[in-house]
Design a protein around this motif. Structure first.
Motif, PDB file in Angstrom:
ATOM      1  N   VAL A 111       0.850  -1.183   0.000  1.00 48.94           N
ATOM      2  CA  VAL A 111       0.000   0.000   0.000  1.00 48.94           C
ATOM      3  C   VAL A 111       0.887   1.234   0.000  1.00 48.94           C
ATOM      4  O   VAL A 111       1.716   1.412   0.898  1.00 48.94           O
ATOM      5  CB  VAL A 111      -0.932   0.021   1.230  1.00 48.94           C
ATOM      6  N   GLU A 112       0.715   2.077  -0.998  1.00 45.96           N
ATOM      7  CA  GLU A 112       1.538   3.267  -1.173  1.00 45.96           C
ATOM      8  C   GLU A 112       0.798   4.508  -0.693  1.00 45.96           C
ATOM      9  O   GLU A 112      -0.439   4.556  -0.708  1.00 45.96           O
ATOM     10  CB  GLU A 112       1.886   3.436  -2.649  1.00 45.96           C
ATOM     11  N   SER A 113       1.567   5.514  -0.341  1.00 44.14           N
ATOM     12  CA  SER A 113       1.007   6.832  -0.044  1.00 44.14           C
ATOM     13  C   SER A 113       2.047   7.876  -0.437  1.00 44.14           C
ATOM     14  O   SER A 113       3.234   7.583  -0.559  1.00 44.14           O
ATOM     15  CB  SER A 113       0.624   6.957   1.428  1.00 44.14           C
ATOM     16  N   GLY A 114       1.568   9.092  -0.616  1.00 43.99           N
ATOM     17  CA  GLY A 114       2.444  10.174  -1.035  1.00 43.99           C
ATOM     18  C   GLY A 114       2.256  10.466  -2.505  1.00 43.99           C
ATOM     19  O   GLY A 114       1.293  10.031  -3.120  1.00 43.99           O
ATOM     20  N   GLY A 115       3.193  11.153  -3.088  1.00 42.57           N
ATOM     21  CA  GLY A 115       3.089  11.575  -4.471  1.00 42.57           C
ATOM     22  C   GLY A 115       2.312  12.877  -4.576  1.00 42.57           C
ATOM     23  O   GLY A 115       1.898  13.461  -3.586  1.00 42.57           O
ATOM     24  N   GLY A 116       2.131  13.336  -5.803  1.00 41.27           N
ATOM     25  CA  GLY A 116       1.391  14.565  -6.044  1.00 41.27           C
ATOM     26  C   GLY A 116       2.102  15.468  -7.023  1.00 41.27           C
ATOM     27  O   GLY A 116       2.957  15.023  -7.795  1.00 41.27           O
ATOM     28  N   LEU A 117       1.750  16.740  -6.957  1.00 41.85           N
ATOM     29  CA  LEU A 117       2.283  17.755  -7.878  1.00 41.85           C
ATOM     30  C   LEU A 117       3.180  18.715  -7.109  1.00 41.85           C
ATOM     31  O   LEU A 117       2.811  19.206  -6.032  1.00 41.85           O
ATOM     32  CB  LEU A 117       1.125  18.519  -8.515  1.00 41.85           C
ATOM     33  N   VAL A 118       4.347  18.978  -7.667  1.00 41.80           N
ATOM     34  CA  VAL A 118       5.293  19.881  -7.021  1.00 41.80           C
ATOM     35  C   VAL A 118       6.071  20.638  -8.090  1.00 41.80           C
ATOM     36  O   VAL A 118       6.213  20.148  -9.218  1.00 41.80           O
ATOM     37  CB  VAL A 118       6.248  19.087  -6.099  1.00 41.80           C
ATOM     38  N   GLN A 119       6.551  21.807  -7.746  1.00 39.05           N
ATOM     39  CA  GLN A 119       7.380  22.573  -8.686  1.00 39.05           C
ATOM     40  C   GLN A 119       8.814  22.041  -8.668  1.00 39.05           C
ATOM     41  O   GLN A 119       9.259  21.443  -7.684  1.00 39.05           O
ATOM     42  CB  GLN A 119       7.377  24.044  -8.313  1.00 39.05           C
ATOM     43  N   ALA A 120       9.513  22.274  -9.742  1.00 37.54           N
ATOM     44  CA  ALA A 120      10.911  21.866  -9.821  1.00 37.54           C
ATOM     45  C   ALA A 120      11.697  22.458  -8.656  1.00 37.54           C
ATOM     46  O   ALA A 120      11.506  23.623  -8.287  1.00 37.54           O
ATOM     47  CB  ALA A 120      11.511  22.320 -11.148  1.00 37.54           C
ATOM     48  N   GLY A 121      12.550  21.621  -8.068  1.00 37.31           N
ATOM     49  CA  GLY A 121      13.303  22.035  -6.897  1.00 37.31           C
ATOM     50  C   GLY A 121      12.637  21.682  -5.587  1.00 37.31           C
ATOM     51  O   GLY A 121      13.258  21.781  -4.520  1.00 37.31           O
ATOM     52  N   GLY A 122      11.384  21.265  -5.649  1.00 33.80           N
ATOM     53  CA  GLY A 122      10.633  20.920  -4.458  1.00 33.80           C
ATOM     54  C   GLY A 122      10.881  19.503  -3.993  1.00 33.80           C
ATOM     55  O   GLY A 122      11.745  18.786  -4.534  1.00 33.80           O
ATOM     56  N   SER A 123      10.118  19.104  -2.982  1.00 34.40           N
ATOM     57  CA  SER A 123      10.297  17.793  -2.357  1.00 34.40           C
ATOM     58  C   SER A 123       8.965  17.069  -2.207  1.00 34.40           C
ATOM     59  O   SER A 123       7.917  17.705  -2.072  1.00 34.40           O
ATOM     60  CB  SER A 123      10.925  17.949  -0.972  1.00 34.40           C
ATOM     61  N   LEU A 124       9.057  15.755  -2.233  1.00 32.17           N
ATOM     62  CA  LEU A 124       7.922  14.893  -1.947  1.00 32.17           C
ATOM     63  C   LEU A 124       8.430  13.672  -1.187  1.00 32.17           C
ATOM     64  O   LEU A 124       9.616  13.327  -1.281  1.00 32.17           O
ATOM     65  CB  LEU A 124       7.233  14.433  -3.231  1.00 32.17           C
ATOM     66  N   ARG A 125       7.516  13.021  -0.499  1.00 33.29           N
ATOM     67  CA  ARG A 125       7.860  11.793   0.219  1.00 33.29           C
ATOM     68  C   ARG A 125       6.876  10.701  -0.148  1.00 33.29           C
ATOM     69  O   ARG A 125       5.661  10.910  -0.094  1.00 33.29           O
ATOM     70  CB  ARG A 125       7.842  12.029   1.732  1.00 33.29           C
ATOM     71  N   LEU A 126       7.404   9.549  -0.537  1.00 35.16           N
ATOM     72  CA  LEU A 126       6.593   8.379  -0.840  1.00 35.16           C
ATOM     73  C   LEU A 126       6.784   7.343   0.260  1.00 35.16           C
ATOM     74  O   LEU A 126       7.896   7.162   0.761  1.00 35.16           O
ATOM     75  CB  LEU A 126       7.000   7.762  -2.181  1.00 35.16           C
ATOM     76  N   SER A 127       5.707   6.681   0.625  1.00 37.73           N
ATOM     77  CA  SER A 127       5.783   5.621   1.623  1.00 37.73           C
ATOM     78  C   SER A 127       5.092   4.369   1.100  1.00 37.73           C
ATOM     79  O   SER A 127       4.187   4.448   0.265  1.00 37.73           O
ATOM     80  CB  SER A 127       5.130   6.064   2.932  1.00 37.73           C
ATOM     81  N   CYS A 128       5.516   3.238   1.626  1.00 35.06           N
ATOM     82  CA  CYS A 128       4.942   1.959   1.215  1.00 35.06           C
ATOM     83  C   CYS A 128       5.000   1.005   2.403  1.00 35.06           C
ATOM     84  O   CYS A 128       6.039   0.893   3.069  1.00 35.06           O
ATOM     85  CB  CYS A 128       5.713   1.396   0.031  1.00 35.06           C
ATOM     86  N   ALA A 129       3.900   0.323   2.653  1.00 40.03           N
ATOM     87  CA  ALA A 129       3.841  -0.650   3.737  1.00 40.03           C
ATOM     88  C   ALA A 129       3.308  -1.964   3.201  1.00 40.03           C
ATOM     89  O   ALA A 129       2.407  -1.982   2.363  1.00 40.03           O
ATOM     90  CB  ALA A 129       2.956  -0.134   4.864  1.00 40.03           C
ATOM     91  N   ALA A 130       3.871  -3.043   3.705  1.00 34.93           N
ATOM     92  CA  ALA A 130       3.450  -4.373   3.288  1.00 34.93           C
ATOM     93  C   ALA A 130       2.519  -4.984   4.317  1.00 34.93           C
ATOM     94  O   ALA A 130       2.702  -4.809   5.521  1.00 34.93           O
ATOM     95  CB  ALA A 130       4.668  -5.269   3.091  1.00 34.93           C
ATOM     96  N   SER A 131       1.538  -5.701   3.847  1.00 39.02           N
ATOM     97  CA  SER A 131       0.659  -6.455   4.727  1.00 39.02           C
ATOM     98  C   SER A 131       0.465  -7.851   4.153  1.00 39.02           C
ATOM     99  O   SER A 131       0.813  -8.110   3.001  1.00 39.02           O
ATOM    100  CB  SER A 131      -0.685  -5.753   4.905  1.00 39.02           C
ATOM    101  N   GLY A 132      -0.095  -8.728   4.960  1.00 41.74           N
ATOM    102  CA  GLY A 132      -0.215 -10.102   4.521  1.00 41.74           C
ATOM    103  C   GLY A 132       1.061 -10.845   4.845  1.00 41.74           C
ATOM    104  O   GLY A 132       1.648 -10.663   5.908  1.00 41.74           O
ATOM    105  N   ARG A 133       1.529 -11.640   3.934  1.00 43.23           N
ATOM    106  CA  ARG A 133       2.769 -12.378   4.160  1.00 43.23           C
ATOM    107  C   ARG A 133       3.946 -11.422   4.167  1.00 43.23           C
ATOM    108  O   ARG A 133       4.051 -10.544   3.312  1.00 43.23           O
ATOM    109  CB  ARG A 133       2.952 -13.416   3.053  1.00 43.23           C
ATOM    110  N   THR A 134       4.837 -11.559   5.111  1.00 44.07           N
ATOM    111  CA  THR A 134       6.066 -10.775   5.135  1.00 44.07           C
ATOM    112  C   THR A 134       7.253 -11.714   5.046  1.00 44.07           C
ATOM    113  O   THR A 134       7.124 -12.929   5.247  1.00 44.07           O
ATOM    114  CB  THR A 134       6.160  -9.907   6.404  1.00 44.07           C
TER     115      THR A 134
END
Length: 128
Positions: free
Chosen positions: A5-28
């Motif tokens: 399951v992912e979260s984050g992303g979006g629209l940003v201007q050049a030079g900006g920052s974003l953070r993406l996250s991902c978590a696993a569920s079920g079998r690990t």
């Protein structure tokens, strides 16, 4: 089966920052690699970054040359969750970013064909 399951992303201007996250569920996995690939229409899915863990105290990170020094990947090994901080974003970073997981310890970046589980994808758009 692993669900990513992912979260984050979006629209940003050049030079900006974003953070993406991902978590696993079920079998690990007791050892694994988790990472991010990205894809634009008509192009192959390309490796961005990954972090790999073999059950010990240390994780190892790999980065594509195009993002070294700008992106940083980190993980919570016990929870099989990871995040990627993306700084100094460029328009060429625009793509759909996919979380990926593979139940093995990587000694180098691997191609998309190696991946066993994918997230649904999240759009990152960097405007100039």
């Amino acid at each position: 089966q692993v669900l990513l399951v992912e979260s984050g992303g979006g629209l940003v201007q050049a030079g900006g920052s974003l953070r993406l996250s991902c978590a696993a569920s079920g079998r690990t996995f007791g050892k694994y690699a988790m990472g991010w690939f990205r894809q634009n229409p008509g192009k192959e899915r390309e490796f961005v970054a990954a972090i790999t863990w073999n059950g010990g105290p240390t994780s190892y990170a790999y980065y594509a040359d195009s993002v070294k020094g700008r992106f940083t990947i980190s993980s919570d090994n016990a929870k099989m969750a990871m995040s990627m901080q993306m700084n100094s974003l460029k328009p060429e970073d625009t793509a759909v970013y996919y979380c990926a997981a593979d139940p093995s310890f990587w000694t180098s970046p691997q191609p998309a064909s190696r991946i066993r589980a994918w997230g649904q994808g999240t759009q990152v758009t960097v405007s100039s």
